[in-house]
Scaffold this motif. Structure first.
Motif, PDB file in Angstrom:
ATOM      1  N   LEU A   1       4.771  -1.122  -4.973  1.00  0.00           N
ATOM      2  CA  LEU A   1       3.826  -1.245  -3.860  1.00  0.00           C
ATOM      3  C   LEU A   1       4.029  -2.611  -3.215  1.00  0.00           C
ATOM      4  O   LEU A   1       4.351  -3.590  -3.904  1.00  0.00           O
ATOM      5  CB  LEU A   1       2.378  -1.142  -4.338  1.00  0.00           C
ATOM      6  CG  LEU A   1       1.871   0.204  -4.860  1.00  0.00           C
ATOM      7  CD1 LEU A   1       0.511   0.026  -5.528  1.00  0.00           C
ATOM      8  CD2 LEU A   1       1.778   1.238  -3.749  1.00  0.00           C
ATOM      9  N   ASP A   2       3.860  -2.651  -1.921  1.00  0.00           N
ATOM     10  CA  ASP A   2       3.996  -3.904  -1.205  1.00  0.00           C
ATOM     11  C   ASP A   2       2.725  -4.093  -0.369  1.00  0.00           C
ATOM     12  O   ASP A   2       2.482  -3.298   0.536  1.00  0.00           O
ATOM     13  CB  ASP A   2       5.232  -3.827  -0.299  1.00  0.00           C
ATOM     14  CG  ASP A   2       5.831  -5.194  -0.084  1.00  0.00           C
ATOM     15  OD1 ASP A   2       5.116  -6.170  -0.330  1.00  0.00           O
ATOM     16  OD2 ASP A   2       7.002  -5.276   0.336  1.00  0.00           O
ATOM     17  N   ILE A   3       1.936  -5.093  -0.695  1.00  0.00           N
ATOM     18  CA  ILE A   3       0.648  -5.254  -0.011  1.00  0.00           C
ATOM     19  C   ILE A   3       0.665  -6.579   0.749  1.00  0.00           C
ATOM     20  O   ILE A   3       0.934  -7.633   0.165  1.00  0.00           O
ATOM     21  CB  ILE A   3      -0.514  -5.196  -1.032  1.00  0.00           C
ATOM     22  CG1 ILE A   3      -0.395  -3.903  -1.847  1.00  0.00           C
ATOM     23  CG2 ILE A   3      -1.862  -5.246  -0.325  1.00  0.00           C
ATOM     24  CD1 ILE A   3      -1.233  -3.884  -3.094  1.00  0.00           C
ATOM     25  N   GLU A   4       0.392  -6.483   2.020  1.00  0.00           N
ATOM     26  CA  GLU A   4       0.481  -7.670   2.884  1.00  0.00           C
ATOM     27  C   GLU A   4      -0.902  -8.306   3.072  1.00  0.00           C
ATOM     28  O   GLU A   4      -1.926  -7.661   2.835  1.00  0.00           O
ATOM     29  CB  GLU A   4       1.054  -7.276   4.244  1.00  0.00           C
ATOM     30  CG  GLU A   4       2.477  -6.744   4.196  1.00  0.00           C
ATOM     31  CD  GLU A   4       3.464  -7.768   3.645  1.00  0.00           C
ATOM     32  OE1 GLU A   4       3.256  -8.985   3.829  1.00  0.00           O
ATOM     33  OE2 GLU A   4       4.439  -7.333   2.986  1.00  0.00           O
ATOM     34  N   GLN A   5      -0.885  -9.531   3.566  1.00  0.00           N
ATOM     35  CA  GLN A   5      -2.163 -10.206   3.791  1.00  0.00           C
ATOM     36  C   GLN A   5      -2.948  -9.491   4.887  1.00  0.00           C
ATOM     37  O   GLN A   5      -2.380  -8.902   5.798  1.00  0.00           O
ATOM     38  CB  GLN A   5      -1.951 -11.680   4.126  1.00  0.00           C
ATOM     39  CG  GLN A   5      -1.251 -11.959   5.429  1.00  0.00           C
ATOM     40  CD  GLN A   5      -1.116 -13.456   5.645  1.00  0.00           C
ATOM     41  OE1 GLN A   5      -0.061 -14.022   5.361  1.00  0.00           O
ATOM     42  NE2 GLN A   5      -2.163 -14.093   6.139  1.00  0.00           N
ATOM     43  N   GLY A   6      -4.239  -9.510   4.733  1.00  0.00           N
ATOM     44  CA  GLY A   6      -5.114  -8.842   5.699  1.00  0.00           C
ATOM     45  C   GLY A   6      -5.373  -7.382   5.371  1.00  0.00           C
ATOM     46  O   GLY A   6      -6.188  -6.737   6.019  1.00  0.00           O
ATOM     47  N   GLU A   7      -4.697  -6.877   4.343  1.00  0.00           N
ATOM     48  CA  GLU A   7      -4.883  -5.458   4.005  1.00  0.00           C
ATOM     49  C   GLU A   7      -5.967  -5.257   2.938  1.00  0.00           C
ATOM     50  O   GLU A   7      -6.077  -6.048   1.998  1.00  0.00           O
ATOM     51  CB  GLU A   7      -3.570  -4.867   3.480  1.00  0.00           C
ATOM     52  CG  GLU A   7      -2.533  -4.665   4.577  1.00  0.00           C
ATOM     53  CD  GLU A   7      -1.234  -4.064   4.066  1.00  0.00           C
ATOM     54  OE1 GLU A   7      -0.420  -3.640   4.896  1.00  0.00           O
ATOM     55  OE2 GLU A   7      -1.025  -4.015   2.842  1.00  0.00           O
ATOM     56  N   ILE A   8      -6.724  -4.196   3.111  1.00  0.00           N
ATOM     57  CA  ILE A   8      -7.627  -3.741   2.039  1.00  0.00           C
ATOM     58  C   ILE A   8      -6.987  -2.477   1.500  1.00  0.00           C
ATOM     59  O   ILE A   8      -6.915  -1.458   2.181  1.00  0.00           O
ATOM     60  CB  ILE A   8      -9.048  -3.442   2.569  1.00  0.00           C
ATOM     61  CG1 ILE A   8      -9.644  -4.669   3.272  1.00  0.00           C
ATOM     62  CG2 ILE A   8      -9.951  -3.010   1.426  1.00  0.00           C
ATOM     63  CD1 ILE A   8     -11.039  -4.451   3.828  1.00  0.00           C
ATOM     64  N   TYR A   9      -6.476  -2.597   0.311  1.00  0.00           N
ATOM     65  CA  TYR A   9      -5.629  -1.527  -0.241  1.00  0.00           C
ATOM     66  C   TYR A   9      -6.387  -0.814  -1.370  1.00  0.00           C
ATOM     67  O   TYR A   9      -6.732  -1.427  -2.375  1.00  0.00           O
ATOM     68  CB  TYR A   9      -4.348  -2.157  -0.783  1.00  0.00           C
ATOM     69  CG  TYR A   9      -3.131  -1.253  -0.746  1.00  0.00           C
ATOM     70  CD1 TYR A   9      -3.078  -0.083  -1.490  1.00  0.00           C
ATOM     71  CD2 TYR A   9      -2.023  -1.576   0.042  1.00  0.00           C
ATOM     72  CE1 TYR A   9      -1.963   0.730  -1.460  1.00  0.00           C
ATOM     73  CE2 TYR A   9      -0.890  -0.766   0.070  1.00  0.00           C
ATOM     74  CZ  TYR A   9      -0.875   0.378  -0.665  1.00  0.00           C
ATOM     75  OH  TYR A   9       0.234   1.189  -0.634  1.00  0.00           O
ATOM     76  N   GLY A  10      -6.644   0.457  -1.192  1.00  0.00           N
ATOM     77  CA  GLY A  10      -7.344   1.231  -2.215  1.00  0.00           C
ATOM     78  C   GLY A  10      -6.373   1.893  -3.171  1.00  0.00           C
ATOM     79  O   GLY A  10      -5.298   2.354  -2.769  1.00  0.00           O
ATOM     80  N   PHE A  11      -6.749   1.913  -4.426  1.00  0.00           N
ATOM     81  CA  PHE A  11      -5.871   2.475  -5.464  1.00  0.00           C
ATOM     82  C   PHE A  11      -6.657   3.591  -6.150  1.00  0.00           C
ATOM     83  O   PHE A  11      -7.671   3.327  -6.813  1.00  0.00           O
ATOM     84  CB  PHE A  11      -5.517   1.357  -6.439  1.00  0.00           C
ATOM     85  CG  PHE A  11      -4.381   1.655  -7.370  1.00  0.00           C
ATOM     86  CD1 PHE A  11      -3.313   2.447  -6.981  1.00  0.00           C
ATOM     87  CD2 PHE A  11      -4.360   1.108  -8.641  1.00  0.00           C
ATOM     88  CE1 PHE A  11      -2.255   2.686  -7.841  1.00  0.00           C
ATOM     89  CE2 PHE A  11      -3.316   1.340  -9.515  1.00  0.00           C
ATOM     90  CZ  PHE A  11      -2.265   2.130  -9.106  1.00  0.00           C
TER      91      PHE A  11
END
Lengths: 236, 536
Positions: free
Chosen positions: A23-33
């Motif tokens: 997974l690649d998560i960038e700044q500013g993201e709200i990432y749900g798992f």
């Protein structure tokens, strides 16, 4: 800012709790798992936080490997476990000071942040009480405040809404949006699909240790609801 | 009955699985299994060799005077005392403040069934400990007593009945303390102070029977035999086993069972209500302003160790007992030097040693009882995620735990030794040399404790008592400390033959400190490798 590459972990050497997760998560993201019980969500989150070792792959937090530069990675991150087990012999204030001391936060800075967040979550009046006397929700709020004390760039949270009252849950969601607007990222697991659908910019669905879907929330849900997509994916 | 059997079976599985007793990872490697076996053997041999020899010698003396039956009264009294101490210290966690009350409380189980099952678990602990304590007495008795089939057959049921009465008395006392103090904000501290008061009182009274230069157990004989005449259950036990008297056995078993059953039946509802109240405990601090002062990561870790230590009564009582009696004895030496010296001689089993050596042995014994470094990692339990997820290096965490143990042992010694010097007229330079040796010893035992806890952690527990008293690391921590005392005693004996004993102490202190540094380096390497693998 949070990069997970080919993450693999097995507890018994035979069955893989997580298998080649990237997974690649960038700044500013709200990432749900999202995933069913035992799918491997907590395993991945604990590995990101440096609590669990893993068999293969790499986790980079703000460019720092959690394996080779754990202290630098942890300084950029805050972790919230699924169950807020904290030192019950300490008072709330002592616990927050403990975390602030570890991060080297100045007394003035910690005072500003603790007063603001404790006031927001309505636990300012009990900070001098022993944590042993706190309810589950109060402990959860205390751990959230401790996670905010050092302005982390990466928030990793395991079921953060469990135990929170509706007002606190609303405030936490607002806080997520605010933090992401300031350039942080939030990566959290949840079983509350409505929250994930409305709050998250991106979503990943894990099934038996493998990512079966990931991407922008709108792309994942298409014309249906997240609930129907999730049920379809895990029953496939 | 089936509900009781199911509950008891489940509680036994939860409380007595090898993982629960010995820790989370003892069976991971062959080396660990060997170490576990060696540790248990060491404890067994050390105890049986010391106490066992004294009782064997006592049995021989009593047998020559045809008084071997008195040994059974010793056995009764030691079993009684063990049951009282064990239940007094554990009843709160085992009956009145159940960690799993949230699970068991809402289930449709009758109060008496729940209390009986919990009491059974507690009594199993009591029986195991009582057996361990009284085994040398039983062995010595049967080695010298005339053979009696009836007595041998009655031994088991009467032995099982002995701890019932003291257990109920201790539970009632603990329950009364709980009821009296539960509404007070410092109830845990009051409980801890009471524990110290009771234990020190028992210790002083047991030593008041002894005299230097002979088997210290022999001096208890008159008192114990007299007590046996006044207290019928003691006499019943002796008559049942020594004379094969069935009626005495029946009296003992029935009285014990009746008292125990009455306790469960009469108080079970009250006990569950106390548990429910414990879950609703809320009190607010008077101070409303929050202190935001900061400190270094190391000092804050050290502060956390201290707060955990003073926040858990069983922790402070067990690992802090040495420093407390050290300070009590040091102050007492200013006023009752002769009596304190006689106590030290008793502890040295009558050995006629120069005063500084007796003092040194006592101080070493007290400092050796400080074993927080052997259990403090385990006590993190489910909270281990905190230090694992924070940006603090594992060696720093372990160093803080080690330093806390050193401070807890050394600071009271640094206060006590000058007081002993005044009380016993020991030159201050000699006392300084003694302090040097004690400090080195404290460093070494603390470092060894850290290795032990890293190797034998126990993160799965309901109550800290299980870690502080029942974990393998605690066992090795305490007995390992005594092993180091013995080794250093031999080393000092050797050194004092080739140099003044004061110089020998300095050498011993320096060598111990150097060894401690070496062990600490190993702790750091282990912490770096093992920390992330530790599962809590």
């Amino acid at each position: 800012m949070l990069k997970i590459s080919h993450f693999t972990k097995s507890y018994d050497g035979k069955n893989k709790a997580c298998n080649d997760v990237s997974l690649d998560i960038e700044q500013g993201e709200i990432y749900g798992f999202i995933g069913h019980n035992g799918a491997g969500k907590t395993t991945l989150l604990k590995a990101i936080a440096g609590i669990h070792d893993f068999d293969a792959g790499e986790i980079l937090v703000d460019g720092h490997s959690i394996r080779t530069e754990p202290l630098a990675a942890k300084r950029a991150m805050a972790y919230l476990p699924d169950n807020p087990d904290v030192y019950e012999t300490l008072t709330g204030a002592q616990y927050l000071n403990f975390v602030a001391d570890i991060f080297g936060i100045s007394p003035a800075d910690r005072r500003k942040k603790i007063e603001a967040h404790a006031g927001m979550f309505e636990i300012a009046g009990v900070l001098n009480d022993p944590i042993a006397t706190y309810s589950h929700g109060m402990k959860q709020k205390l751990v959230i405040i401790s996670a905010l004390i050092h302005d982390p760039k990466v928030f990793v949270l395991d079921e953060p809404f469990v135990g929170l009252d509706p007002k606190a849950a609303f405030q936490l969601k607002e806080l997520f949006r605010d933090l992401c607007a300031k350039g942080a990222l939030v990566f959290f697991s949840t079983h509350i699909l409505e929250v994930a659908e409305k709050l998250c910019t991106k979503i990943a669905i894990i099934k038996q240790g493998r990512i079966v879907a990931s991407g922008p929330t709108a792309e994942i849900t298409r014309d249906g609801s997240l609930e129907s997509i999730f049920l379809e994916l895990i029953e496939r | 009955m089936s509900q009781f059997a199911t509950l008891a079976r489940t509680l036994f599985r939860v409380n007595f699985s090898p993982k629960r007793i010995l820790g989370s990872s003892y069976s991971d490697s062959k080396l660990k299994r060997i170490l576990v076996g060696f540790a248990l053997l060491y404890v067994l041999v050390a105890y049986m060799g010391g106490i066992g020899f004294l009782f064997y010698d006592l049995a021989r003396t009593l047998a020559s005077a045809d008084l071997v039956a008195v040994l059974l009264m010793y056995m009764y009294l030691y079993a009684f005392g063990t049951a009282v101490m064990l239940v007094f210290f554990r009843a709160d966690a085992a009956l009145f403040r159940l960690a799993d009350f949230d699970i068991l409380g809402p289930l449709p189980i009758k109060p008496r069934t729940l209390v009986a099952a919990k009491a059974l678990v507690l009594m199993t602990n009591v029986y195991v400990m009582t057996l361990f304590v009284t085994a040398p007495i039983a062995f010595s008795y049967f080695a010298f007593a005339p053979t009696s089939v009836a007595g041998a057959l009655l031994f088991l049921p009467t032995f099982l009945a002995v701890p019932l009465l003291p257990a109920v008395l201790a539970a009632l006392f603990s329950f009364s303390v709980r009821l009296l103090t539960e509404r007070l904000p410092k109830s845990r501290m009051i409980n801890t102070v009471l524990m110290f008061a009771v234990f020190i009182g028992l210790m002083v009274s047991s030593f008041s029977f002894s005299a230097a230069g002979e088997n210290p157990l022999l001096n208890q004989q008159g008192f114990i035999a007299g007590l046996g005449e006044m207290f019928p259950p003691m006499g019943w036990f002796a008559a049942a086993v020594h004379e094969g008297d069935v009626l005495s056995a029946l009296f003992l078993v029935l009285s014990g069972v009746a008292v125990f059953a009455a306790f469960v039946l009469v108080l079970s509802r009250k006990i569950l209500k106390t548990n429910a109240r414990a879950k609703n405990e809320r009190w607010s601090a008077r101070r409303k302003t929050v202190d935001y002062r900061g400190t270094t990561a190391f000092r804050t870790l050290l502060g956390k160790e201290w707060r955990t230590f003073v926040g858990v009564p069983m922790y402070i009582f067990n690992a802090g007992f040495g420093p407390v009696i050290l300070l009590v004895a040091a102050v007492a030496s200013l006023f009752f030097a002769d009596k304190v010296l006689a106590l030290f001689t008793d502890l040295a089993e009558g050995a006629e040693l120069p005063t500084p050596f007796l003092v040194l042995g006592f101080v070493g014994f007290c400092v050796g009882m400080v074993y927080t470094s052997a259990v403090s990692l385990s006590i993190e339990g489910k909270k281990l995620w905190i230090v694992k997820s924070l940006p603090v290096a594992p060696p720093t965490v372990m160093d803080a735990k080690l330093a806390f143990n050193v401070l807890l042992g050394s600071l009271p010694a640094a206060v006590a030794l000058p007081l002993f010097a005044i009380g016993f007229g020991i030159p201050f330079l000699d006392a300084a040399a003694m302090l040097c040796a004690v400090f080195g010893f404290s460093l070494l035992t603390s470092a060894v404790g850290s290795i032990v806890n890293l190797r034998f952690p126990k993160f799965s527990f309901h109550n800290e008592v299980e870690v502080v008293k029942q974990s393998l690391a605690a066992l090795i921590g305490v007995f390992g400390g005594f092993g180091v005392i013995a080794a250093e005693g031999f080393a000092l004996y050797g050194l004092s033959r080739i140099m003044p004993w004061q110089a020998g102490l300095l050498v011993l202190g320096i060598v111990s400190a150097a060894a401690a540094y070496g062990v600490r380096l190993r702790v750091i390497r282990l912490a770096e490798n093992l920390f992330i693998k530790l599962g809590a």
